[in-house]
Design an enzyme around this catalytic site. Structure first.
Site, PDB file in Angstrom:
ATOM      1  NE  ARG A  61     -10.749  -9.534  -1.272  1.00 51.97           N
ATOM      2  CZ  ARG A  61     -10.528  -8.482  -2.054  1.00 51.97           C
ATOM      3  NH1 ARG A  61     -11.430  -7.525  -2.146  1.00 51.97           N
ATOM      4  NH2 ARG A  61      -9.425  -8.384  -2.755  1.00 51.97           N
ATOM      5  CD  GLN A 115      -3.183  -5.595  -6.150  1.00 56.56           C
ATOM      6  OE1 GLN A 115      -4.391  -5.788  -6.151  1.00 56.56           O
ATOM      7  NE2 GLN A 115      -2.552  -5.084  -7.190  1.00 56.56           N
ATOM      8  CG  HIS A 121      -4.357  -8.080  -1.464  1.00 61.21           C
ATOM      9  ND1 HIS A 121      -4.809  -9.248  -2.048  1.00 61.21           N
ATOM     10  CD2 HIS A 121      -5.004  -7.069  -2.113  1.00 61.21           C
ATOM     11  CE1 HIS A 121      -5.681  -8.952  -2.988  1.00 61.21           C
ATOM     12  NE2 HIS A 121      -5.827  -7.646  -3.054  1.00 61.21           N
ATOM     13  CB  CYS A 168      -3.798  -2.685  -4.996  1.00 62.26           C
ATOM     14  SG  CYS A 168      -4.660  -1.951  -3.582  1.00 62.26           S
ATOM     15  CG  ASP A 222      -4.268   0.188  -0.620  1.00 61.58           C
ATOM     16  OD1 ASP A 222      -5.230   0.470  -1.353  1.00 61.58           O
ATOM     17  OD2 ASP A 222      -4.278  -0.787   0.166  1.00 61.58           O
ATOM     18  NE  ARG A 225      -5.003  -9.211  -8.164  1.00 58.31           N
ATOM     19  CZ  ARG A 225      -5.914  -8.950  -7.219  1.00 58.31           C
ATOM     20  NH1 ARG A 225      -6.258  -7.695  -6.958  1.00 58.31           N
ATOM     21  NH2 ARG A 225      -6.471  -9.926  -6.526  1.00 58.31           N
TER      22      ARG A 225
HETATM   23  N1   CP Z   1      -7.023  -4.741  -5.659  1.00 53.29           N
HETATM   24  C1   CP Z   1      -8.048  -5.531  -5.278  1.00 53.29           C
HETATM   25  O1   CP Z   1      -7.872  -6.580  -4.626  1.00 53.29           O
HETATM   26  O2   CP Z   1      -9.261  -5.101  -5.703  1.00 53.29           O
HETATM   27  P1   CP Z   1     -10.683  -5.691  -5.293  1.00 53.29           P
HETATM   28  O3   CP Z   1     -10.924  -5.342  -3.848  1.00 53.29           O
HETATM   29  O4   CP Z   1     -11.641  -5.040  -6.221  1.00 53.29           O
HETATM   30  O5   CP Z   1     -10.655  -7.195  -5.462  1.00 53.29           O
HETATM   31  N1  NVA Z   2      -6.029  -2.146   1.678  1.00 46.97           N
HETATM   32  C1  NVA Z   2      -7.258  -2.310   0.941  1.00 46.97           C
HETATM   33  C2  NVA Z   2      -6.996  -3.090  -0.309  1.00 46.97           C
HETATM   34  C3  NVA Z   2      -8.197  -3.288  -1.185  1.00 46.97           C
HETATM   35  C4  NVA Z   2      -7.898  -4.108  -2.387  1.00 46.97           C
HETATM   36  C5  NVA Z   2      -8.291  -2.990   1.800  1.00 46.97           C
HETATM   37  O1  NVA Z   2      -7.953  -3.933   2.521  1.00 46.97           O
HETATM   38  O2  NVA Z   2      -9.447  -2.549   1.789  1.00 46.97           O
END
Ligand code: CP
Ligand code: NVA
Length: 304
Positions: free
Chosen positions: A108, A138, A135, A262, A223, A290
């Site tokens: 990540r 997700q 993502h 998400c 989101d 997930r």
């Molecule tokens: N939806 C998601 O990716 O959550 P986290 O940021 O908690 O991993």
């Molecule tokens: N769009 C959000 C998703 C978190 C899972 C972010 O990037 O923070």
């Protein structure tokens, strides 16, 4: 050929379908089992997954850790700030070293380009666990949840209300592969990337009116208005004010429509408590999925 899982538009429709089917079948096969029990076929036995986090995570971190254990493998998890990566070791050198120690890597990262660079230097599969641009992990869970609730996604209409962000981008990427219509309503200044819109082709509609996007839709998705790394917090809260999902907006969707998020959610901003906790919300199944989705992604990478 090493099978990286970097973005959904890089997959064939057959690859994406096989991942979704594997996720569904693996979930069904372990119904009622304790969460720590290993799947009968243990396809990741003797395999180690490394996870690197440059940003916070709850779902991605726990689902991947649970996933690799259920597949019979093991995980090593680190925050980038605890690694030499956090002190400036080049990402390519990190990839070359980890490739000698583990069988696959989930990362990540703040910058999408870093994940691409990591994959270029890696001799083991690399999974994108969220970047500023996309993502994909997700969206495997989202697509799985939609099919669980509503059947085959081909021909369905999904409506996105809010920021044209990383999660939205991955939903765009999958639309032409699976044949769903994806309507996006976002403020003009926060539309998705133009390259991504091109990737979505005729399957994607872009506008600014939430009601227009949601009317008759099978699925309503939103989101956070402020993603990790976004700086313009106040401007965003102002721009997105008309884009909250409440019961009145959900009432414009089709009969039997479901709501997805998400998570983490900012209750009272992009979604009301009543929608998130209400009967149309599939967000909690989506969160559980997930694990099943990540297992199928890991499995697909290892099969390469
Ligand atoms: N939806 C998601 O990716 O959550 P986290 O940021 O908690 O991993
Ligand atoms: N769009 C959000 C998703 C978190 C899972 C972010 O990037 O923070």
């Amino acid at each position: 050929m090493v099978r990286h899982f970097l973005d959904l538009y890089r997959l064939t429709p057959e690859d994406l379908r096989s991942i979704l089917d594997d996720a569904r079948d693996r979930k069904a096969a372990r119904a009622g089992w304790p969460k720590g029990r290993i799947d009968g076929d243990a396809p990741a036995r003797d395999h180690v997954l490394a996870m690197i986090f440059e940003k916070n995570s709850t779902r991605t971190r726990y689902s991947f850790d649970a996933a690799i254990r259920q597949l019979g493998g093991d995980a090593i998890i680190a925050n980038a700030s605890d690694m030499q990566l956090g002190r400036g070791e080049p990402i390519g050198d990190t990839a070359r070293v980890l490739s000698r120690m583990v069988d696959l890597v989930m990362i990540r990262a703040n910058s999408h380009e870093d994940v691409v660079r990591f994959a270029q230097a890696s001799s083991v599969p690399v999974i994108n666990g969220l970047t500023d641009k996309s993502h994909p992990c997700q969206i495997i869970a989202d697509l799985m949840t939609i099919e669980e609730r509503l059947g085959d996604i081909a021909g369905k209409t999904l409506a996105w209300v809010g920021d044209g962000n990383n999660v939205c981008a991955s939903l765009i990427h999958a639309a032409p592969l699976l044949g769903y219509q994806f309507r996006i309503a976002c403020p003009a200044d926060y539309h998705p990337d133009l390259f991504d819109l091109q990737r979505g082709g005729n399957n994607v509609w872009l506008g600014t009116d939430p009601v227009e996007a949601v009317t008759g839709a099978d699925v309503v998705i939103t989101d956070t208005w402020v993603s990790m790394g976004d700086q313009d917090h106040e401007a965003r809260l102002h721009a997105f004010e008309p884009y909250g999902v409440d019961d009145a907006l959900m009432d414009q969707a089709g009969e039997g429509a479901i709501f997805l998020h998400c998570l983490p959610a900012h209750r009272g901003e992009e979604v009301t408590d009543s929608v998130l906790d209400g009967p149309r919300s599939a967000a909690w199944d989506e969160a559980e999925n997930r694990i099943h989705a990540q297992k199928a992604v890991i499995n697909w990478c290892l099969k390469g």
